[in-house]
Design an enzyme around this catalytic site. Sequence first.
Site, short mmCIF file in Angstrom:
data_model
loop_
_atom_site.label_atom_id
_atom_site.label_comp_id
_atom_site.label_asym_id
_atom_site.label_seq_id
_atom_site.Cartn_x
_atom_site.Cartn_y
_atom_site.Cartn_z
N ASP A 154 0.73 -1.25 -0.10
CA ASP A 154 0.15 -0.01 0.06
C ASP A 154 0.74 1.20 0.02
O ASP A 154 0.31 2.32 -0.02
CB ASP A 154 -0.83 -0.09 1.08
CG ASP A 154 -0.22 -0.13 2.61
OD1 ASP A 154 0.83 -0.63 2.56
OD2 ASP A 154 -0.95 0.61 3.44
N ASP A 203 4.44 4.31 8.25
CA ASP A 203 3.79 3.38 9.03
C ASP A 203 4.95 3.27 10.17
O ASP A 203 6.24 2.82 10.11
CB ASP A 203 3.68 1.93 8.51
CG ASP A 203 2.42 2.08 7.61
OD1 ASP A 203 1.81 3.04 7.33
OD2 ASP A 203 2.16 0.88 7.26
N HIS A 230 -3.22 7.86 6.69
CA HIS A 230 -3.10 6.40 6.92
C HIS A 230 -4.17 5.93 7.77
O HIS A 230 -3.88 5.07 8.73
CB HIS A 230 -1.78 5.87 7.28
CG HIS A 230 -1.64 4.53 7.08
ND1 HIS A 230 -1.71 3.46 7.93
CD2 HIS A 230 -0.76 3.85 5.62
CE1 HIS A 230 -1.37 2.43 7.26
NE2 HIS A 230 -0.89 2.51 6.11
#
Length: 316
Positions: A67, A215, A273
């Site tokens: 992603d 992330d 996100h």
Amino acid sequence: MNPTEIVPLGTGSAVPVPGRSFSAVALVRQESAMLFDCGEGTQARLLEARIRFSKIKAVFITHLHGDHLFGLFGLLSTMSLLRREEGVAIAGPAGIREMVEAMPGLAGDDLSFVVRFVELHDDEKRIPVFEAAGYRVFARSVDHGVPSFGYRYEESPTPGSLDVDHARSLGVHRFEDFRALKSGTAVRSESGETVQPSEVVGPATPGGIFAYAGDTRPCAGVTDLAKNADILYHEATFSAEMADRARETGHSTTVEAAAMARAAPARRLLLSHFSARYSDAAALVEEAREVFPATEAAEELRRYALQASEVGVEDR
């Protein structure tokens, strides 16, 4: 001169939802642009944002989860179909080169341009990964359970204004001397006296700083990258009540992202996100604002001035 702008292209996480694209952010300068992550669909979002592919000089990938990078292959292919000649830099964790070149049409001479790969390895300090006139980009490891990096874009200060009338009153008249003073070099006046730049040049204007945390769990790497940043762009996959899930998956909650912004400290925090479970980010923003008031949810295709305090500059 146009301000540097941050343009979110995708604010979703691993599962697609209507109205959200996958992770990608464009940083747009007057003469160039760069991407931070390049999730699936980034090409379409660039077109919608009216950012020319030819302006993109570098792509910075945080980690090798789909992603965050599946859009890179199509973007490179399109650039080659358009007969691009200027090279592109791609930074990312070790293995990014092998992954790209394994795709049909993306290996070596298959492309119309050269790709310069910068493969990163875990390191507890900032690593310079890209430099051009007026700015530099650094990387540093963050905590996601797999090799993962955050990035810091840092502009050079803009020299202060030269007071030409005052310089002339001190006996400086040559254009070459004006230029030397502006660049920080002392000169001699017509009478032989030394004229220092500090006498005739105003204070420099600090350059903008953008920090990008893809992330990650809260960690020292993020606070270092975001030190005194104008904008920290940080994942907020989960609400505060899902702190256990965030730890299990190597992600951050809203309040953890806000704590990183406060600790850095950053001037503004853009959250992104978002998990597919949240159709509206408003409640997530309110949670974060309890810790760091200058928080917003990143809006796809909105343009954020990196230094919003610039006179006449507003987000749009």
